[in-house]
Scaffold this motif. Structure first.
Motif, short mmCIF file in Angstrom:
data_model
loop_
_atom_site.label_atom_id
_atom_site.label_comp_id
_atom_site.label_asym_id
_atom_site.label_seq_id
_atom_site.Cartn_x
_atom_site.Cartn_y
_atom_site.Cartn_z
N VAL A 184 0.79 -1.25 -0.11
CA VAL A 184 0.09 0.13 -0.05
C VAL A 184 1.09 1.20 -0.07
O VAL A 184 1.79 1.38 0.68
CB VAL A 184 -1.05 0.07 1.17
CG1 VAL A 184 -0.14 -0.03 2.64
CG2 VAL A 184 -1.92 1.10 1.21
N CYS A 185 0.55 2.23 -0.82
CA CYS A 185 1.39 3.43 -0.69
C CYS A 185 0.35 4.40 -0.12
O CYS A 185 -0.64 4.53 -0.58
CB CYS A 185 1.56 3.73 -2.13
SG CYS A 185 2.37 5.42 -2.32
N VAL A 186 0.72 5.22 0.74
CA VAL A 186 -0.02 6.07 1.86
C VAL A 186 0.09 7.69 1.17
O VAL A 186 1.19 8.22 1.65
CB VAL A 186 0.15 5.83 3.20
CG1 VAL A 186 -0.69 7.00 3.93
CG2 VAL A 186 0.13 4.46 3.69
N SER A 187 -0.76 8.09 0.53
CA SER A 187 -0.74 9.35 -0.51
C SER A 187 -1.80 10.44 0.35
O SER A 187 -2.41 10.03 1.43
CB SER A 187 -0.91 8.99 -1.73
OG SER A 187 -0.72 10.26 -2.47
N ALA A 188 -2.03 11.28 -0.55
CA ALA A 188 -2.78 12.24 -0.18
C ALA A 188 -3.11 13.16 -1.38
O ALA A 188 -2.19 13.10 -2.28
CB ALA A 188 -2.26 13.31 0.94
N GLY A 189 -4.24 13.80 -1.58
CA GLY A 189 -4.66 14.46 -2.68
C GLY A 189 -6.14 14.82 -2.79
O GLY A 189 -6.90 14.60 -1.90
N ALA A 190 -6.39 15.68 -3.68
CA ALA A 190 -7.85 16.23 -3.56
C ALA A 190 -8.79 15.24 -3.98
O ALA A 190 -8.97 14.95 -5.08
CB ALA A 190 -7.72 17.36 -4.77
N VAL A 191 -9.75 15.19 -3.03
CA VAL A 191 -10.87 14.51 -3.05
C VAL A 191 -11.95 15.55 -3.34
O VAL A 191 -13.05 15.19 -3.92
CB VAL A 191 -11.23 13.68 -1.75
CG1 VAL A 191 -12.62 13.12 -1.73
CG2 VAL A 191 -9.99 12.66 -1.50
N VAL A 192 -11.69 16.77 -2.66
CA VAL A 192 -12.70 17.80 -2.81
C VAL A 192 -11.85 19.02 -3.57
O VAL A 192 -10.76 19.31 -2.94
CB VAL A 192 -13.35 18.11 -1.43
CG1 VAL A 192 -14.14 19.41 -1.49
CG2 VAL A 192 -14.12 17.03 -1.06
N ASP A 193 -12.63 19.63 -4.45
CA ASP A 193 -11.99 20.80 -5.08
C ASP A 193 -11.57 21.96 -3.93
O ASP A 193 -12.36 22.29 -3.07
CB ASP A 193 -12.74 21.49 -6.03
CG ASP A 193 -12.11 22.18 -6.95
OD1 ASP A 193 -10.81 22.28 -7.34
OD2 ASP A 193 -12.73 23.35 -7.46
N GLY A 194 -10.48 22.52 -4.11
CA GLY A 194 -9.94 23.36 -3.13
C GLY A 194 -9.11 23.21 -1.79
O GLY A 194 -9.06 23.97 -1.01
#
Ligand code: FNR
Length: 359
Positions: free
Chosen positions: A259-269
């Motif tokens: 598993v690669c634990v990332s982060a990023g836009a689920v919701v605009d802004g």
């Protein structure tokens, strides 16, 4: 030996070191096929010393492309073109080659980032999502997925996995992060369904897990299957880290190898104040709680930081993205800086700092 350059085994596959080139869309394909840009781009990365390269998010269906330039694996011509590309990369280096399969969901049908990234006004296509909620003000309104869509899209993932196998990839990653289709199912901000695919986490996980199971059934045990997840939604009312932990447990039970634990836009802004290693704590907790092979990512642009993360038990390997764009030979330099000696391919031997003492 440095931790970063020690070998890694995931499932039954050996990697010569623990540096992965993170998947990075190039938006430079034509009809889902790789272009000259891809040959050059991946060629330069292949001779850069990383243990693995994950090819960019590749759409399992035409409607699942973010842009017209996204790579695809929805037909056999695309599989053949990717086979050709990776065969040529294999002639350059022993780096392991994987590919990320994705469906862009409500983030599909857009201009590439360099043209603003907004919804295509012309030449776009109808898009689907868990619920009829647009990603943002300048995005198309998706339709909520029907029973037929569920069947079609999970089948497209299965078919994409079969094609990736035929093309000869060593490992596969599924994109469950960054607000694309499977990720959007996990978020209460994007998924407001009232049926068995919405509501409590067990329901929100259902479709992503159905896809994982279908893919695992056709992707052989001898080849690792990985998943990219978001640590959390970074937004009030969104999925939290506890949800991600529960998801990772379920992914492990479904046969996912890493598993690669990332982060990023689920919701605009959404704004994330990122600092070097800002996702380490999440990776560490996923690794400790699940025992899965875990890959850390997020501003790991300094080899010493990467080394320390592995020594501290944050993760088993790291993914590097933007630093690889600036410097596709990041891993060769990292090896040298970490005292691993020069691991240069013979053609680059004369560039080795060891040959130029004091330079
Ligand atoms: C990305 N990222 C990304 N992530 C992913 O899972 N699939 C993808 O196809 C892409 N595409 C992509 C394109 C480009 C140009 C960039 C810069 C990034 C995210 C990437 O893999 C990584 O998670 C982030 O960039 C954070 O890592 P770095 O850049 O801080 O090392």
């Amino acid at each position: 030996m440095s931790a970063l350059f020690s070998p890694l085994r995931i499932g039954q596959l050996d990697f010569s070191n623990r540096v992965f080139v993170a998947p990075m869309c190039q938006y430079s394909g034509v009809d889902g096929l790789p272009s000259d840009w891809h040959c050059q781009h991946y060629g330069s990365l292949a001779v850069g010393g990383a243990g693995a390269i994950t090819l960019e998010a590749t759409a399992v269906a035409p409607e699942g492309r973010i842009t017209n330039g996204c790579l695809g694996l929805w037909n056999d011509a695309q599989a053949s073109a990717l086979a050709q590309l990776i065969n040529s990369l294999r002639r350059l280096s022993p780096t392991r080659l994987g590919i990320q399969l994705s469906h862009a969901g409500r983030k599909a049908s857009c201009h590439p980032p360099w043209a603003g990234g907004e919804a295509l006004a012309q030449g776009g296509w109808p898009i689907v999502a868990p619920s009829a909620i647009a990603f943002g003000p300048n995005r198309s309104l998706p339709s909520a997925m029907t029973e037929a869509d569920f069947e079609q899209i999970s089948q497209a993932f299965e078919d994409g996995a079969r094609r990736a196998l035929r093309a000869g990839f060593d490992y596969l990653e599924l994109h469950l992060a960054h607000g694309y289709l499977l990720s959007s199912f996990l978020s209460p901000l994007a998924n407001c369904r009232g049926d068995r695919y919405g509501g409590p986490l067990s329901n929100r996980m259902r479709f992503p897990l159905e896809v994982v199971s279908k893919v695992r059934a056709v992707w052989p045990d001898s080849k690792p299957l990985g998943v990219r997840v978001n640590a959390h939604d970074w937004c009030d009312g969104g999925a939290g880290f506890e949800d991600t932990l529960a998801l990772c447990h379920a992914l492990k039970s479904a046969g996912v190898d890493f598993v690669c634990v990332s982060a990023g836009a689920v919701v605009d802004g959404t704004r994330i104040s990122a600092t070097p290693g800002y996702l380490f704590e999440y990776a560490r907790r996923v690794r400790e709680a699940t025992g899965m092979v875990t890959r850390a990512v997020g501003l790991i642009h300094d080899s010493q930081l990467a080394e320390q993360a592995l020594c501290d038990g944050v993760a088993d390997c790291v993914a590097v993205a933007r630093a690889m764009l600036f410097d596709p030979r990041w891993a060769l330099k990292a090896a040298y800086l970490l005292g691993e000696g020069a691991r240069f391919p013979p053609q680059m031997m004369l560039a080795s700092p060891e040959r130029w003492p004091g330079a």
